[in-house]
Design a protein around this motif. Structure first.
Motif, PDB file in Angstrom:
ATOM      1  N   PHE B  25       0.851  -1.183   0.000  1.00  0.00           N
ATOM      2  CA  PHE B  25       0.000   0.000   0.000  1.00  0.00           C
ATOM      3  C   PHE B  25       0.886   1.233   0.000  1.00  0.00           C
ATOM      4  CE2 PHE B  25      -2.721   3.323   1.641  1.00  0.00           C
ATOM      5  CZ  PHE B  25      -3.973   3.035   1.112  1.00  0.00           C
ATOM      6  N   GLY B  26       0.750   2.045  -1.026  1.00  0.00           N
ATOM      7  CA  GLY B  26       1.460   3.323  -1.088  1.00  0.00           C
ATOM      8  C   GLY B  26       0.544   4.372  -0.500  1.00  0.00           C
ATOM      9  N   GLY B  27       0.867   4.888   0.673  1.00  0.00           N
ATOM     10  CA  GLY B  27      -0.104   5.699   1.397  1.00  0.00           C
ATOM     11  C   GLY B  27       0.239   7.169   1.483  1.00  0.00           C
ATOM     12  N   TYR B  28      -0.781   7.974   1.438  1.00  0.00           N
ATOM     13  CA  TYR B  28      -0.697   9.356   1.872  1.00  0.00           C
ATOM     14  C   TYR B  28      -2.097   9.731   2.346  1.00  0.00           C
ATOM     15  CZ  TYR B  28       0.596  14.125   2.532  1.00  0.00           C
ATOM     16  OH  TYR B  28       0.853  15.335   3.120  1.00  0.00           O
ATOM     17  N   PRO B  29      -2.244   9.992   3.642  1.00  0.00           N
ATOM     18  CA  PRO B  29      -3.597  10.124   4.177  1.00  0.00           C
ATOM     19  C   PRO B  29      -4.305  11.390   3.706  1.00  0.00           C
ATOM     20  CG  PRO B  29      -1.970  10.669   5.851  1.00  0.00           C
ATOM     21  CD  PRO B  29      -1.206  10.172   4.662  1.00  0.00           C
ATOM     22  N   ILE B  30      -5.579  11.257   3.465  1.00  0.00           N
ATOM     23  CA  ILE B  30      -6.404  12.426   3.159  1.00  0.00           C
ATOM     24  C   ILE B  30      -7.850  12.077   3.519  1.00  0.00           C
ATOM     25  CG2 ILE B  30      -6.576  11.712   0.720  1.00  0.00           C
ATOM     26  CD1 ILE B  30      -6.918  14.707   0.004  1.00  0.00           C
ATOM     27  N   GLN B  53       4.370   5.013   3.932  1.00  0.00           N
ATOM     28  CA  GLN B  53       3.807   6.369   3.927  1.00  0.00           C
ATOM     29  C   GLN B  53       4.752   7.237   3.119  1.00  0.00           C
ATOM     30  OE1 GLN B  53       1.343   8.185   6.217  1.00  0.00           O
ATOM     31  NE2 GLN B  53       1.907  10.006   5.084  1.00  0.00           N
ATOM     32  N   MET B  54       4.269   7.741   1.985  1.00  0.00           N
ATOM     33  CA  MET B  54       5.128   8.537   1.110  1.00  0.00           C
ATOM     34  C   MET B  54       5.006  10.028   1.441  1.00  0.00           C
ATOM     35  SD  MET B  54       6.712   6.247  -0.569  1.00  0.00           S
ATOM     36  CE  MET B  54       7.488   7.135  -1.913  1.00  0.00           C
ATOM     37  N   GLU B  55       5.752  10.836   0.718  1.00  0.00           N
ATOM     38  CA  GLU B  55       5.768  12.270   1.039  1.00  0.00           C
ATOM     39  C   GLU B  55       4.564  13.025   0.482  1.00  0.00           C
ATOM     40  OE1 GLU B  55       7.823  10.746  -1.011  1.00  0.00           O
ATOM     41  OE2 GLU B  55       8.692  12.075  -2.530  1.00  0.00           O
ATOM     42  N   ASP B  56       3.904  12.449  -0.490  1.00  0.00           N
ATOM     43  CA  ASP B  56       2.685  13.068  -1.011  1.00  0.00           C
ATOM     44  C   ASP B  56       1.924  12.030  -1.837  1.00  0.00           C
ATOM     45  OD1 ASP B  56       3.890  12.963  -3.539  1.00  0.00           O
ATOM     46  OD2 ASP B  56       4.591  15.029  -3.429  1.00  0.00           O
ATOM     47  N   GLU B  57       0.798  12.452  -2.374  1.00  0.00           N
ATOM     48  CA  GLU B  57      -0.044  11.516  -3.124  1.00  0.00           C
ATOM     49  C   GLU B  57       0.620  11.063  -4.417  1.00  0.00           C
ATOM     50  OE1 GLU B  57      -1.197  14.344  -1.701  1.00  0.00           O
ATOM     51  OE2 GLU B  57      -3.184  13.983  -0.818  1.00  0.00           O
ATOM     52  N   ILE B  58       1.396  11.956  -5.012  1.00  0.00           N
ATOM     53  CA  ILE B  58       2.061  11.614  -6.279  1.00  0.00           C
ATOM     54  C   ILE B  58       3.026  10.460  -6.029  1.00  0.00           C
ATOM     55  CG2 ILE B  58       3.492  12.479  -8.170  1.00  0.00           C
ATOM     56  CD1 ILE B  58       2.585  15.338  -7.348  1.00  0.00           C
ATOM     57  N   ALA B  59       3.831  10.614  -4.993  1.00  0.00           N
ATOM     58  CA  ALA B  59       4.813   9.580  -4.663  1.00  0.00           C
ATOM     59  C   ALA B  59       4.132   8.286  -4.235  1.00  0.00           C
ATOM     60  CB  ALA B  59       5.728  10.077  -3.549  1.00  0.00           C
ATOM     61  N   ALA B  60       2.989   8.409  -3.550  1.00  0.00           N
ATOM     62  CA  ALA B  60       2.262   7.198  -3.128  1.00  0.00           C
ATOM     63  C   ALA B  60       1.826   6.396  -4.346  1.00  0.00           C
ATOM     64  CB  ALA B  60       1.057   7.581  -2.272  1.00  0.00           C
ATOM     65  N   MET B  61       1.378   7.100  -5.387  1.00  0.00           N
ATOM     66  CA  MET B  61       0.980   6.424  -6.624  1.00  0.00           C
ATOM     67  C   MET B  61       2.194   5.818  -7.317  1.00  0.00           C
ATOM     68  SD  MET B  61      -1.723   5.732  -8.409  1.00  0.00           S
ATOM     69  CE  MET B  61      -1.416   4.421  -9.587  1.00  0.00           C
ATOM     70  N   MET B  75      -2.024  -1.186  -3.960  1.00  0.00           N
ATOM     71  CA  MET B  75      -3.185  -0.311  -3.857  1.00  0.00           C
ATOM     72  C   MET B  75      -2.773   1.021  -3.251  1.00  0.00           C
ATOM     73  SD  MET B  75      -6.920  -1.109  -2.166  1.00  0.00           S
ATOM     74  CE  MET B  75      -6.641  -1.448  -0.482  1.00  0.00           C
ATOM     75  N   THR B  76      -3.541   2.036  -3.589  1.00  0.00           N
ATOM     76  CA  THR B  76      -3.440   3.309  -2.885  1.00  0.00           C
ATOM     77  C   THR B  76      -4.857   3.836  -2.723  1.00  0.00           C
ATOM     78  OG1 THR B  76      -2.346   5.475  -2.813  1.00  0.00           O
ATOM     79  CG2 THR B  76      -3.132   4.745  -4.955  1.00  0.00           C
ATOM     80  N   ALA B  77      -5.033   4.754  -1.787  1.00  0.00           N
ATOM     81  CA  ALA B  77      -6.372   5.312  -1.567  1.00  0.00           C
ATOM     82  C   ALA B  77      -6.236   6.801  -1.331  1.00  0.00           C
ATOM     83  CB  ALA B  77      -7.034   4.652  -0.366  1.00  0.00           C
ATOM     84  N   THR B  78      -7.235   7.528  -1.771  1.00  0.00           N
ATOM     85  CA  THR B  78      -7.140   8.980  -1.689  1.00  0.00           C
ATOM     86  C   THR B  78      -8.522   9.604  -1.791  1.00  0.00           C
ATOM     87  OG1 THR B  78      -5.894  10.870  -2.537  1.00  0.00           O
ATOM     88  CG2 THR B  78      -6.801   9.363  -4.178  1.00  0.00           C
ATOM     89  N   SER B  79      -8.545  10.926  -1.894  1.00  0.00           N
ATOM     90  CA  SER B  79      -9.785  11.651  -2.148  1.00  0.00           C
ATOM     91  C   SER B  79      -9.456  12.817  -3.077  1.00  0.00           C
ATOM     92  CB  SER B  79     -10.394  12.131  -0.834  1.00  0.00           C
ATOM     93  OG  SER B  79     -11.662  12.699  -1.100  1.00  0.00           O
ATOM     94  N   GLY B  80     -10.478  13.573  -3.482  1.00  0.00           N
ATOM     95  CA  GLY B  80     -10.386  14.620  -4.493  1.00  0.00           C
ATOM     96  C   GLY B  80      -9.018  15.215  -4.790  1.00  0.00           C
TER      97      GLY B  80
END
Lengths: 182, 377
Positions: B25-30, B53-61, B75-80
């Motif tokens: 799981f490549g994560g960045y919480p939101i 836990q990556m430094e941002d959503e881009i890196a998580a992807m 998998m990764t998970a995010t919002s808007g």
């Protein structure tokens, strides 16, 4: 939709009503009913107006939020003002009179000082939402008192079971007394 | 006996991912998706998986794609706002055909919008958010047990067709809980990617035999040369500008979906046999739409619900068939009119199509759909 029972618990973030709603939904399931809980909070974790809708039904629940509320709990004026909408005529309302002063002319309001009762009975107000939950169950009987006791005991953090059960009892008694005063 | 749970939708998402075989799981919480990352951080190590836990959503992807290429179901998970940030890498995943699952727990927007309130306004972004004529699949379940199974299906489709699969839920589904029995393993299948049977010397990462659409994979670090680039490439994986090769390869990626619609498409039809008014709704909105349909039926209005579960590719043919001859079609969605554009595109021009749209963080309530049905029915 006829047999839907809709409860809304509202407060400000940190008072624990979302947990209380979750426990109510679990208790309903324990009694073989369908239940859904759906919370709403603001971007501030603590201090923002917060609510949880709990739907209980004999049938599979489609729409997961409230449509006509049977029971409304409010532990803050701000949450009463924001979330005291969509109440059924005759909706049972429970407020802490030290925190909610203006019930907008609603009838059927039970004013129980849950925070004072919690502080006096348990020494810590952390159990406030469980006291309110006990009062709610006693007022509505939407689940049995024994069922909510069982669920609260099961989900209480280890070592706090007794205090949580006592909190429920405080709520049961306060609501029973309030009903007797009617 | 099945395990009965009272998980939130976000907990369901994480647990279903693990059941599907997700081990990265490549994560960045939101908000309102953060609990997915929180559960994965706790659960993946128990399953010998990796949470990062990556430094941002881009890196998580990016981490998600890397893990996928190295053999993990990821998998990764995010919002808007996070979904917007991930778009460039989602395009890269499409181009290099990296199997992975992206969960978008939709919230109000644009920009940071309404972090704790639901929306369905990323429907078009799920299809067209990244640039280029890419092929993609997006699933939109409405119930938590269905969410469990659709997460598993998302992994299966991504592994089978080597592409990113998006699961679109929203704040309501992510945060609500309802009791259900966790599906037993015999109730679903698990598909693992087809690996190459060629030797490293013979292997080309994007070579397909006649009639084959999905190139068998070699995982990174298994001794195979595997060049992955966002540039158009030939069978070796190295860049090319040969028009015929570029077009053939891109068309092949679309054909992976076009030729497998029977497996990819999924929808539910409710009370449509005699319906005069067709209501179309997806995700959490469909739950209220079904309530509305049941309500108007009591008054003799013949309404029915079509609920796409696979939203991309859009179920064009079925919607065209169902819309034909209807008094009206109502498309209910928590946005200002996105799915309705698809319905207008595919339905015959003489059918009356109206929207029931709402934004601002409060879901469409059943009575609002009832009113719309009464207006047209």
């Amino acid at each position: 939709m006829a047999d839907r029972f809709e409860a809304r618990f509202s407060a400000v973030g940190g008072q624990g009503v979302i947990l209380a709603g979750d426990l109510l939904a679990r208790a309903a399931y324990e009694e073989g009913k369908f239940s859904v809980q759906s919370p709403t909070y603001t971007a501030q974790v603590r201090g923002g107006p917060t609510k949880i809708d709990v739907i209980i039904s004999e049938e599979k629940i489609l729409y997961p939020r409230t449509m006509a509320i049977d029971f409304f709990l409010s532990l803050a004026q701000r949450s009463f003002d924001s979330f005291g909408v969509g109440l059924k005529p005759g909706c049972t309302i429970l407020v802490d009179p030290n925190l909610v002063h203006d019930c907008k002319g609603h009838k059927n309001v039970y004013r129980i000082p849950v925070i004072d009762l919690t502080h006096t009975g348990l020494g810590r107000i952390v159990y406030t939402s469980v006291v309110a939950l006990g009062a709610m169950v006693e007022l509505t009987h939407v689940v049995k008192n024994e069922t909510i006791q069982k669920i609260v005991e099961k989900h209480a953090p280890k070592g706090t079971e007794k205090q949580n059960l006592k909190a429920l009892d405080i709520g049961f008694s306060a609501a029973a007394a309030a009903k007797a005063d009617e | 006996m099945s395990q009965v749970v009272f998980w939130t939708g976000n907990e369901v998402t994480a647990e279903a991912g693990i059941a599907a075989g997700c081990r990265f799981f490549g994560g960045y919480p939101i908000t309102p998706s953060s609990e997915i990352a929180a559960v994965m951080a706790k659960r993946l190590p128990m399953e010998n998986g990796i949470f990062i836990q990556m430094e941002d959503e881009i890196a998580a992807m990016g981490a998600c794609i890397g893990a996928a290429m190295a053999g993990a179901k990821s998998m990764t998970a995010t919002s808007g706002p996070g979904f917007s940030l991930k778009q460039e890498h989602i395009g890269f995943a499409c181009m290099v055909e990296a199997p992975c699952v992206i969960v978008n727990v939709q919230r109000g927007g644009p920009s940071t919008g309404l972090p704790t309130h639901p929306a369905q306004s990323d429907l078009m972004q799920a299809r067209w958010g990244t640039h280029g004529d890419h092929a993609i699949i997006a699933l939109a379940p409405a119930y938590l047990r269905e969410l469990y199974l659709e997460i598993i299906r998302a992994f299966n489709l991504s592994e089978k067709f080597r592409l990113p699969v998006i699961v679109l839920i929203d704040e309501i589904l992510g945060h609500m809980s309802e009791c259900f029995e966790v599906p037993e393993p015999h109730e679903y299948t698990i598909f693992n990617r087809v690996k190459t049977d060629k030797s490293p010397e013979e292997y080309n990462p994007y070579e397909v035999s006649d009639g084959e659409l999905v190139p068998p994979m070699a995982n990174y670090f298994e001794g195979y040369r595997f060049h992955a680039t966002g540039l158009n490439h030939d069978k070796t994986g190295f860049p090319t500008t040969d028009q015929v090769l570029c077009q053939t390869d891109e068309v092949r990626k679309h054909e992976k979906i076009a030729q497998n619609r029977a497996e990819i498409d999924s929808w539910e039809e409710i009370m449509l046999d005699d319906a005069e008014v067709l209501v179309i709704a997806f995700g959490s909105t469909a739950r209220g739409a079904q309530t509305a349909v049941e309500e108007v039926r009591k008054d003799g209005i013949r309404a029915g619900l079509f609920r796409p579960i696979t939203v991309w590719p859009f179920p064009e043919e079925r919607v065209r068939e169902l819309a034909q001859g209807k008094k009206a079609v109502i498309v209910a969605e928590m946005n200002l009119g996105q799915m309705i554009l698809e319905v207008e595109r595919v339905a015959h021009s003489d059918v009356k199509i109206v929207g029931c749209q709402k934004i601002g963080g409060i879901p469409i309530e059943p009575y609002e759909i009832v009113a719309k049905i009464r207006e047209v029915g």
